[in-house]
Structure formats: structure tokens, C-alpha cells
Design an enzyme around this catalytic site. Structure first.
Site, PDB file in Angstrom:
ATOM      1  N   ASP A  88     -67.346  84.326  -2.387  1.00 31.95           N
ATOM      2  CA  ASP A  88     -65.832  85.109  -2.830  1.00 31.95           C
ATOM      3  C   ASP A  88     -64.916  84.445  -2.417  1.00 31.95           C
ATOM      4  OD1 ASP A  88     -66.086  86.140  -5.139  1.00 31.95           O
ATOM      5  OD2 ASP A  88     -66.584  87.669  -4.924  1.00 31.95           O
ATOM      6  N   GLU A 120     -59.972  85.742  -7.707  1.00 28.71           N
ATOM      7  CA  GLU A 120     -60.203  86.437  -9.394  1.00 28.71           C
ATOM      8  C   GLU A 120     -58.385  86.268  -9.489  1.00 28.71           C
ATOM      9  OE1 GLU A 120     -60.009  90.606  -7.353  1.00 28.71           O
ATOM     10  OE2 GLU A 120     -61.645  89.916  -7.488  1.00 28.71           O
ATOM     11  N   GLU A 186     -65.589  91.084 -15.961  1.00 24.32           N
ATOM     12  CA  GLU A 186     -65.483  91.990 -15.233  1.00 24.32           C
ATOM     13  C   GLU A 186     -65.581  93.311 -15.745  1.00 24.32           C
ATOM     14  OE1 GLU A 186     -65.997  92.871 -10.997  1.00 24.32           O
ATOM     15  OE2 GLU A 186     -66.134  94.375 -11.193  1.00 24.32           O
TER      16      GLU A 186
HETATM   17  O1  KIV Z   1     -68.076  90.777  -5.147  1.00 20.35           O
HETATM   18  C1  KIV Z   1     -69.071  90.526  -6.129  1.00 20.35           C
HETATM   19  O2  KIV Z   1     -69.793  91.145  -5.563  1.00 20.35           O
HETATM   20  C2  KIV Z   1     -68.292  90.275  -7.213  1.00 20.35           C
HETATM   21  C3  KIV Z   1     -69.404  90.649  -8.410  1.00 20.35           C
HETATM   22  C4  KIV Z   1     -69.274  92.300  -9.052  1.00 20.35           C
HETATM   23  C5  KIV Z   1     -69.272  89.616  -9.546  1.00 20.35           C
HETATM   24  O3  KIV Z   1     -67.185  89.266  -7.942  1.00 20.35           O
END
Ligand code: KIV
Length: 274
Positions: A88, A120, A186
Site C-alpha cells: 500500500d 486509493e 471496499e
Molecule cells: O490496508 C488494507 O488492509 C487494505 C485492505 C482492507 C484492502 O487496504
């Protein structure tokens, strides 16, 4: 393609090719032992910025830094040999400009070994996703409830109900056009997730988005019952490790206090065993 039949980790294109075929299996991971547990069972593993809340006790994902993502990304990569790793991009590391996003995405990939990054946003991230994809950075998009925007979404609410559905469909089209290889959906109505999944050419990975998505992801600490501060409706608990762990710790404490631990078999004698 199934995770158990595969010999080497898939690439983002392999995940894209799974659309409409085998359901894509994924979980989050933040540590080497957890990554090892899921390596043979998942198609990809996400080092999610949820680590801020479930591991570091932060109130939201907003305080997660590049350094935290790199540290945990490196730990997870040591536990994976079959599943693809996605990391991420934390809040503040990509929103300013495509150039800022590229600089930080390249750093995440170089320093963790991730095959792709996740960020995102929908339509407003189209230019950034296209910029990254054109420069060798595979992007997994994330639309619907985007936790980094919790303060502008008015909380962790279901997204895309009523008139807002069209905007989410547009978000899905935008990230597909931009070249994302997949998209996380989500917390949105299952019917809307089904429409999006049927319409776009890339796999949808659902979390609170119903059974029609091309794949599913959960936060591992939620599904193992390790994170118990709250349980979103979309989480199914497959184990109760938090409660089991606390019971084990209580048993240890009691045995230390009544001197039943350690027992003779846990100690050493003067003589070395032959
Ligand atoms: O940060 C995370 O764990 C996520 C998932 C919920 C998809 O983005």
C-alpha cells in the site's frame, strides 16, 4: 491458475488474467510468520496500511509512513515464495502529483521487492495511475470506502448507495482506463459490485462487496480474531487467536505464580545428555 498448483509467484498480468476464471484469493500480512502461513494459499498478499490500526494501535491509517510500509514490506517478502506481494502507498505519499507518486512507488518496490503498489482513489487518481503504469509500476486501485479519506467520507460508511452508484461506476471505469491491473472494491452494495465486475475488464477484489467480485481480501488479523477492538459486518472470523492467546498467557501467569512452570523437563541437569 490456482495458488497451490503454481511454482513461482504470479505477476500482475497473471492476476489480471484470472478475471472471470478462478476466484482470486488474498489476505493482508505485515510480518514474516504471517506471510509464511498464507504463502501457499493466496494468489497475492497485501501489505496493507491497515497495519497502522491492527499492529501499531493507531486510530486510523492516516499516521502510517513510508518507513513503516517499507519495514513491514521487507518482513513480508521474506515469508513469501509463491504469492505475489502488493504494498500500500500510505496517505500523503502519492496525492500531490504523479511525480511524487512515482518517486514513492519506485522506492516501495525497490526497497521491499513488491511486484505492485496499491493506492486509493478513482477518477481523481486516473492521471496518477496512468503515469505510474506507463513507467513500469503496476497499480492496484482501491475505490468505494477508501479509509485514508475517512475524514471527508464522514466515517467508515457504505459507499455507492443510491445516486452515488454512478460515481463509483465512473471511478471503476477511470482506474481501468488508466491501466490499473485490478481494483479493490471496499464496502459497497453487493449489486453495485456485481455491475462493476461485469462491466470492467480488470479483476475486482472485494472486501464488503459481496460474492460476485473476481476475488476477495480480508485483513488477516480480523479473520483470525486477533484484532478485536471492533468487527466490521463484512468480516468472518475463521479463528479466535486473540482469545486463545489471552487464555494461554493467563495460564502461563498462573503457572509461574504457583511455581508449576517450569517443570523439571524444561530445565537442565549438571551432566550433558549422551
Ligand atoms: O490496508 C488494507 O488492509 C487494505 C485492505 C482492507 C484492502 O487496504
Amino acid at each position: 491458475m490456482s495458488a497451490t498448483a503454481r511454482k513461482s509467484a504470479p505477476l500482475p498480468d497473471d492476476i489480471r488474467a484470472m478475471k472471470g476464471a478462478t476466484p482470486i484469493v488474498s489476505l493482508t500480512a505485515y510480518t514474516t510468520p504471517m506471510a509464511r502461513m498464507m504463502d501457499a494459499h493466496c494468489d497475492f498478499v497485501l501489505v496493507g496500511d491497515s497495519l497502522g490500526m491492527v499492529l501499531h494501535g493507531l486510530p486510523s491509517t492516516l499516521g502510517v509512513t513510508m518507513e513503516m510500509m517499507i519495514l513491514h514490506g521487507r518482513a513480508v517478502s521474506r515469508g513469501l515464495s509463491r504469492a505475489m506481494m502488493v504494498v500500500d502507498m500510505p496517505f500523503g505519499s502519492y496525492e500531490e502529483s504523479p511525480a511524487q507518486a512515482f518517486r514513492n512507488a519506485a522506492r516501495l518496490m525497490a526497497e521491499t521487492g513488491a511486484a505492485a503498489v496499491k493506492l486509493e482513489g478513482g477518477q481523481h487518481m486516473e492521471e496518477t495511475i496512468a503515469f505510474l503504469a506507463a513507467r513500469g509500476v503496476p497499480v492496484m486501485a482501491h475505490i468505494g470506502l477508501t479509509p485514508q479519506s475517512v475524514n471527508t467520507l464522514g466515517g467508515y460508511k457504505v459507499q455507492g448507495r443510491g445516486a452515488a452508484a454512478e460515481r463509483l461506476l465512473e471511478d471503476a471505469r477511470a482506474v481501468t482506463r488508466a491501466g490499473a491491473f485490478s481494483v479493490v472494491l471496499e464496502k459497497l452494495p453487493s449489486g453495485l459490485a456485481e455491475r462493476i465486475t461485469a462491466e470492467i475488464a480488470i479483476p475486482t477484489i472485494g472486501i464488503g462487496a459481496g460474492a460476485s467480485c473476481d476475488g476477495q481480501i480480508l485483513v488477516v488479523d480480523d479473520m483470525l480474531g486477533l484484532f478485536t477492538a471492533f468487527k466490521p459486518k463484512f468480516v468472518k472470523r475463521y479463528a479466535t487467536l486473540g482469545a486463545d492467546g489471552e487464555a494461554a498467557i493467563a495460564a502461563f501467569a498462573a503457572e509461574v505464580r504457583d511455581r508449576s512452570f517450569p517443570a523439571p523437563e524444561h530445565g537442565f541437569t549438571e551432566e550433558a545428555p549422551r
